[in-house]
Design an enzyme around this catalytic site. Structure first.
Site, PDB file in Angstrom:
ATOM      1  N   SER A  83      34.448  35.534  35.324  1.00 27.12           N
ATOM      2  CA  SER A  83      35.346  34.937  36.318  1.00 27.12           C
ATOM      3  C   SER A  83      34.515  34.414  37.481  1.00 27.12           C
ATOM      4  O   SER A  83      33.804  35.188  38.145  1.00 27.12           O
ATOM      5  CB  SER A  83      36.330  35.977  36.841  1.00 27.12           C
ATOM      6  OG  SER A  83      36.905  35.487  38.042  1.00 27.12           O
ATOM      7  N   HIS A 131      36.163  31.625  33.084  1.00 28.40           N
ATOM      8  CA  HIS A 131      37.495  31.993  33.581  1.00 28.40           C
ATOM      9  C   HIS A 131      37.630  31.548  35.040  1.00 28.40           C
ATOM     10  O   HIS A 131      36.810  31.898  35.894  1.00 28.40           O
ATOM     11  CB  HIS A 131      37.665  33.507  33.461  1.00 28.40           C
ATOM     12  CG  HIS A 131      39.018  34.016  33.816  1.00 28.40           C
ATOM     13  ND1 HIS A 131      40.094  33.955  32.956  1.00 28.40           N
ATOM     14  CD2 HIS A 131      39.483  34.609  34.949  1.00 28.40           C
ATOM     15  CE1 HIS A 131      41.158  34.496  33.540  1.00 28.40           C
ATOM     16  NE2 HIS A 131      40.817  34.887  34.760  1.00 28.40           N
ATOM     17  N   ASP A 180      40.022  31.393  38.340  1.00 26.69           N
ATOM     18  CA  ASP A 180      41.165  32.063  38.975  1.00 26.69           C
ATOM     19  C   ASP A 180      41.740  31.213  40.104  1.00 26.69           C
ATOM     20  O   ASP A 180      41.101  31.023  41.139  1.00 26.69           O
ATOM     21  CB  ASP A 180      40.717  33.417  39.540  1.00 26.69           C
ATOM     22  CG  ASP A 180      40.529  34.449  38.435  1.00 26.69           C
ATOM     23  OD1 ASP A 180      41.460  34.611  37.627  1.00 26.69           O
ATOM     24  OD2 ASP A 180      39.457  35.072  38.386  1.00 26.69           O
ATOM     25  N   MET A 219      44.572  30.909  42.942  1.00 30.53           N
ATOM     26  CA  MET A 219      45.456  31.780  43.740  1.00 30.53           C
ATOM     27  C   MET A 219      46.054  30.992  44.894  1.00 30.53           C
ATOM     28  O   MET A 219      45.362  30.161  45.494  1.00 30.53           O
ATOM     29  CB  MET A 219      44.661  32.956  44.298  1.00 30.53           C
ATOM     30  CG  MET A 219      43.960  33.776  43.235  1.00 30.53           C
ATOM     31  SD  MET A 219      43.178  35.223  43.967  1.00 30.53           S
ATOM     32  CE  MET A 219      42.364  35.907  42.522  1.00 30.53           C
ATOM     33  N   HIS A 230      43.467  30.474  34.934  1.00 30.96           N
ATOM     34  CA  HIS A 230      44.454  31.547  35.168  1.00 30.96           C
ATOM     35  C   HIS A 230      45.196  31.217  36.455  1.00 30.96           C
ATOM     36  O   HIS A 230      44.637  31.336  37.549  1.00 30.96           O
ATOM     37  CB  HIS A 230      43.684  32.877  35.269  1.00 30.96           C
ATOM     38  CG  HIS A 230      44.522  34.071  35.595  1.00 30.96           C
ATOM     39  ND1 HIS A 230      43.977  35.284  35.962  1.00 30.96           N
ATOM     40  CD2 HIS A 230      45.874  34.259  35.601  1.00 30.96           C
ATOM     41  CE1 HIS A 230      44.944  36.159  36.186  1.00 30.96           C
ATOM     42  NE2 HIS A 230      46.099  35.560  35.988  1.00 30.96           N
ATOM     43  N   MET A 265      47.575  31.993  39.247  1.00 32.70           N
ATOM     44  CA  MET A 265      48.313  33.035  39.977  1.00 32.70           C
ATOM     45  C   MET A 265      49.039  32.317  41.110  1.00 32.70           C
ATOM     46  O   MET A 265      48.712  32.487  42.297  1.00 32.70           O
ATOM     47  CB  MET A 265      47.332  34.093  40.490  1.00 32.70           C
ATOM     48  CG  MET A 265      46.812  34.990  39.374  1.00 32.70           C
ATOM     49  SD  MET A 265      45.285  35.850  39.805  1.00 32.70           S
ATOM     50  CE  MET A 265      44.100  34.588  39.377  1.00 32.70           C
ATOM     51  N   MET A 283      46.766  41.932  32.670  1.00 34.94           N
ATOM     52  CA  MET A 283      46.100  42.280  33.929  1.00 34.94           C
ATOM     53  C   MET A 283      45.877  43.785  33.965  1.00 34.94           C
ATOM     54  O   MET A 283      46.826  44.565  33.861  1.00 34.94           O
ATOM     55  CB  MET A 283      46.961  41.877  35.133  1.00 34.94           C
ATOM     56  CG  MET A 283      47.103  40.391  35.364  1.00 34.94           C
ATOM     57  SD  MET A 283      45.576  39.443  35.496  1.00 34.94           S
ATOM     58  CE  MET A 283      44.696  40.293  36.803  1.00 34.94           C
ATOM     59  N   GLY A 322      44.737  39.282  42.456  1.00 36.67           N
ATOM     60  CA  GLY A 322      44.497  38.835  43.828  1.00 36.67           C
ATOM     61  C   GLY A 322      43.044  38.954  44.270  1.00 36.67           C
ATOM     62  O   GLY A 322      42.567  38.135  45.029  1.00 36.67           O
ATOM     63  N   GLY A 330      38.827  40.353  43.171  1.00 35.65           N
ATOM     64  CA  GLY A 330      37.840  40.922  42.263  1.00 35.65           C
ATOM     65  C   GLY A 330      37.457  42.312  42.741  1.00 35.65           C
ATOM     66  O   GLY A 330      37.820  42.734  43.844  1.00 35.65           O
ATOM     67  N   GLY A 331      36.749  43.021  41.890  1.00 35.20           N
ATOM     68  CA  GLY A 331      36.158  44.292  42.301  1.00 35.20           C
ATOM     69  C   GLY A 331      37.103  45.472  42.387  1.00 35.20           C
ATOM     70  O   GLY A 331      36.760  46.494  42.984  1.00 35.20           O
ATOM     71  N   ASP A 371      41.904  41.283  31.927  1.00 31.43           N
ATOM     72  CA  ASP A 371      41.375  40.794  33.203  1.00 31.43           C
ATOM     73  C   ASP A 371      41.538  41.849  34.289  1.00 31.43           C
ATOM     74  O   ASP A 371      42.662  42.231  34.633  1.00 31.43           O
ATOM     75  CB  ASP A 371      42.155  39.515  33.579  1.00 31.43           C
ATOM     76  CG  ASP A 371      41.575  38.775  34.769  1.00 31.43           C
ATOM     77  OD1 ASP A 371      40.542  39.216  35.302  1.00 31.43           O
ATOM     78  OD2 ASP A 371      42.170  37.747  35.138  1.00 31.43           O
ATOM     79  N   GLY A 397      38.613  44.758  36.424  1.00 33.10           N
ATOM     80  CA  GLY A 397      37.889  46.020  36.304  1.00 33.10           C
ATOM     81  C   GLY A 397      37.152  46.209  34.991  1.00 33.10           C
ATOM     82  O   GLY A 397      36.875  47.344  34.585  1.00 33.10           O
ATOM     83  N   SER A 413      32.959  40.825  38.855  1.00 32.77           N
ATOM     84  CA  SER A 413      31.872  41.591  39.488  1.00 32.77           C
ATOM     85  C   SER A 413      30.832  42.077  38.488  1.00 32.77           C
ATOM     86  O   SER A 413      29.639  42.043  38.772  1.00 32.77           O
ATOM     87  CB  SER A 413      32.417  42.804  40.255  1.00 32.77           C
ATOM     88  OG  SER A 413      33.796  42.795  40.338  1.00 32.77           O
TER      89      SER A 413
HETATM   90  C1  DX5 Z   1      41.993  39.085  39.690  1.00 32.37           C
HETATM   91  C2  DX5 Z   1      41.417  37.961  38.850  1.00 32.37           C
HETATM   92  C3  DX5 Z   1      40.285  38.383  38.019  1.00 32.37           C
HETATM   93  C4  DX5 Z   1      39.114  38.920  38.789  1.00 32.37           C
HETATM   94  C5  DX5 Z   1      38.427  39.943  37.993  1.00 32.37           C
HETATM   95  O1  DX5 Z   1      43.161  38.678  40.296  1.00 32.37           O
HETATM   96  O2  DX5 Z   1      42.400  37.412  37.989  1.00 32.37           O
HETATM   97  O3  DX5 Z   1      39.882  37.381  37.105  1.00 32.37           O
HETATM   98  O4  DX5 Z   1      38.198  37.936  39.156  1.00 32.37           O
HETATM   99  O5  DX5 Z   1      37.423  40.507  38.773  1.00 32.37           O
HETATM  100  P1  DX5 Z   1      36.717  41.866  38.384  1.00 32.37           P
HETATM  101  O6  DX5 Z   1      36.081  41.689  37.046  1.00 32.37           O
HETATM  102  O7  DX5 Z   1      35.732  42.022  39.491  1.00 32.37           O
HETATM  103  O8  DX5 Z   1      37.773  42.931  38.381  1.00 32.37           O
HETATM  104 ZN    ZN Z   2      41.835  36.028  36.233  1.00 32.77          ZN
END
Ligand code: DX5
Ligand code: ZN
Length: 235
Positions: free
Chosen positions: A13, A38, A40, A42, A71, A73, A142, A147, A149-150, A178, A180, A201
């Site tokens: 991502s 990927h 994201d 938002m 993706h 959101m 999910m 929203g 990462g990390g 997607d 963690g 991450s």
């Molecule tokens: C979260 C995103 C993910 C995110 C994953 O809303 O859709 O794609 O970047 O990040 P990690 O791998 O750090 O959880």
């Molecule tokens: Zn995503």
């Protein structure tokens, strides 16, 4: 896109990439073994964070040789679907929770020529997809609340992945996870039927476009852990 298969695919991502350097970051992760990229999107409304829109996707597209996996959101999604498909997305995924007319959103994605995905938030049951299975090419589970990462992997979603795998049966529908994903959590979902693993991450940590081999090692360790779980599962 390559013909459908259930082999493990790693989709970094770019939410965790350097936002001032997306082109070089996309080239680096693909050179280091990423299967899909990927992306994201938002809107600060459906999720409490803002990233970018179709113009950025179109700019990024020129630096991706393989699959651009977008993706969304955002809510509403329908007014923007055409623009995201035209930005060069191979797959456009909408959230089941983003609007009242999921069936219509999925038809829209396919009508513009992209593969259609549905994403489910952690609180949304697998059964939300029961009557749209003939309209989708991918389900995105999910394993964090979308929203950011990390965040930490929510393990109640493992059971949902297993339920979706059973619902899908022989249909050519990818199961993407997607949130963690690390070498520790990837096996948990690979074992119950996931084939596409998004990781932000865990792919970008410790590396940069100047040290892309770090991305390569991170991708390889997630893949190795997932493939080992698959073999154990199949045995
Ligand atoms: C979260 C995103 C993910 C995110 C994953 O809303 O859709 O794609 O970047 O990040 P990690 O791998 O750090 O959880
Ligand atoms: Zn995503």
């Amino acid at each position: 896109m390559k013909p459908f298969d259930r082999s493990i695919k790693i989709a970094p991502s770019i939410l965790s990439a350097d936002f001032a350097n997306f082109g070089a970051e996309c080239r680096a992760i693909e050179a280091q073994g990423a299967d899909w990229v990927h992306v994201d999107v938002m809107d600060g409304h459906f999720v409490p964070n803002i990233t970018f829109g179709p113009a950025t996707c179109a700019a990024i597209r020129k630096h991706i040789r393989g699959v651009m996996d977008v993706h969304l959101m955002i809510a509403p999604a329908d007014p923007y679907i055409e623009a995201f498909v035209k930005s060069g997305a191979d797959i456009v995924t909408v959230h089941a929770e983003a609007g009242a007319h999921l069936d219509r959103s999925l038809q829209l994605v396919r009508s513009f020529g992209a593969k259609a995905g549905v994403s489910l938030n952690p609180s949304t049951p697998a059964s939300a997809l029961e009557f749209v299975l003939n309209r989708i090419d991918l389900v995105l589970v999910m394993t964090v609340n979308p929203g950011f990462g990390g965040q930490s992997f929510i393990d109640s979603q493992i059971e949902k992945v297993g339920q979706l795998r059973a619902m899908i049966g022989d249909r050519p529908i990818h199961i993407e996870i997607d949130g963690g994903i690390t070498p520790e959590t990837a096996p948990l979902v690979a074992a119950v039927g996931a084939d596409v693993l998004v990781a932000g991450s865990a792919v970008f940590k410790g590396g940069s476009v100047e040290t892309p081999e770090v991305y390569g090692r991170n991708i390889a360790s997630i893949r190795a852990a997932a493939e080992a779980a698959r073999q154990k599962f199949a045995a």
